[in-house]
Scaffold this motif. Sequence first.
Motif, PDB file in Angstrom:
ATOM      1  N   PHE A   1       2.389   1.585  -3.588  1.00 22.99           N
ATOM      2  CA  PHE A   1       1.405   2.031  -4.576  1.00 22.99           C
ATOM      3  C   PHE A   1       0.954   3.456  -4.303  1.00 22.99           C
ATOM      4  O   PHE A   1       0.724   4.227  -5.226  1.00 22.99           O
ATOM      5  N   GLY A   2       0.836   3.827  -3.049  1.00 21.88           N
ATOM      6  CA  GLY A   2       0.435   5.191  -2.713  1.00 21.88           C
ATOM      7  C   GLY A   2       1.502   6.218  -3.048  1.00 21.88           C
ATOM      8  O   GLY A   2       1.188   7.346  -3.426  1.00 21.88           O
TER       9      GLY A   2
ATOM     10  N   GLY B   1       0.812  -1.215   0.000  1.00 18.12           N
ATOM     11  CA  GLY B   1       0.000   0.000   0.000  1.00 18.12           C
ATOM     12  C   GLY B   1       0.841   1.258   0.000  1.00 18.12           C
ATOM     13  O   GLY B   1       0.532   2.224  -0.699  1.00 18.12           O
TER      14      GLY B   1
ATOM     15  N   VAL C   1      -3.265   2.750  -9.222  1.00 17.30           N
ATOM     16  CA  VAL C   1      -4.091   2.845  -8.026  1.00 17.30           C
ATOM     17  C   VAL C   1      -5.550   2.528  -8.344  1.00 17.30           C
ATOM     18  O   VAL C   1      -6.267   1.970  -7.510  1.00 17.30           O
TER      19      VAL C   1
ATOM     20  N   ALA D   1      -1.952   2.716   1.410  1.00 19.66           N
ATOM     21  CA  ALA D   1      -2.244   3.479   0.198  1.00 19.66           C
ATOM     22  C   ALA D   1      -3.047   4.737   0.530  1.00 19.66           C
ATOM     23  O   ALA D   1      -2.796   5.812  -0.028  1.00 19.66           O
TER      24      ALA D   1
END
Length: 125
Positions: A51-52, A48, A65, A92
């Motif tokens: 990806f964030g 997370g 996302v 994320a």
Amino acid sequence: MQVWFSRFSTAETTAQFLVFSGLYAFSAAMQSTPDNPRRAAYLGLLAGLAFGQLAVARIEFFLVVGPLALYLLYSWMARRWTPSHSAILGGAGLMLLHAGIQIAQISRAYFFDTLFARLQEYALT
């Protein structure tokens, strides 16, 4: 391609690192969910966060996302939610909040000049 971009200070190599490390952590978290839930939650948090952080590295972050959000929505609706899903969502969400604050406070002009203008062009066609 990697050698070419390694000579310049661009966001492509950072984005590739974040995507592939996020995919690796996501895959490892999903495989270790029944065996070791603490390890799965830790790997989910790493996925997370990776990806964030794409939202800070590249303006096209929604290409990664977006499918992640759809997967989390599917897992929630199918009642397959695990602690690793919560960790992915938390990591994320925290990084996307950080990116939203950065866009609103620091890079508002960049955001509207690049991404928003392109979205308007595609909306007209």
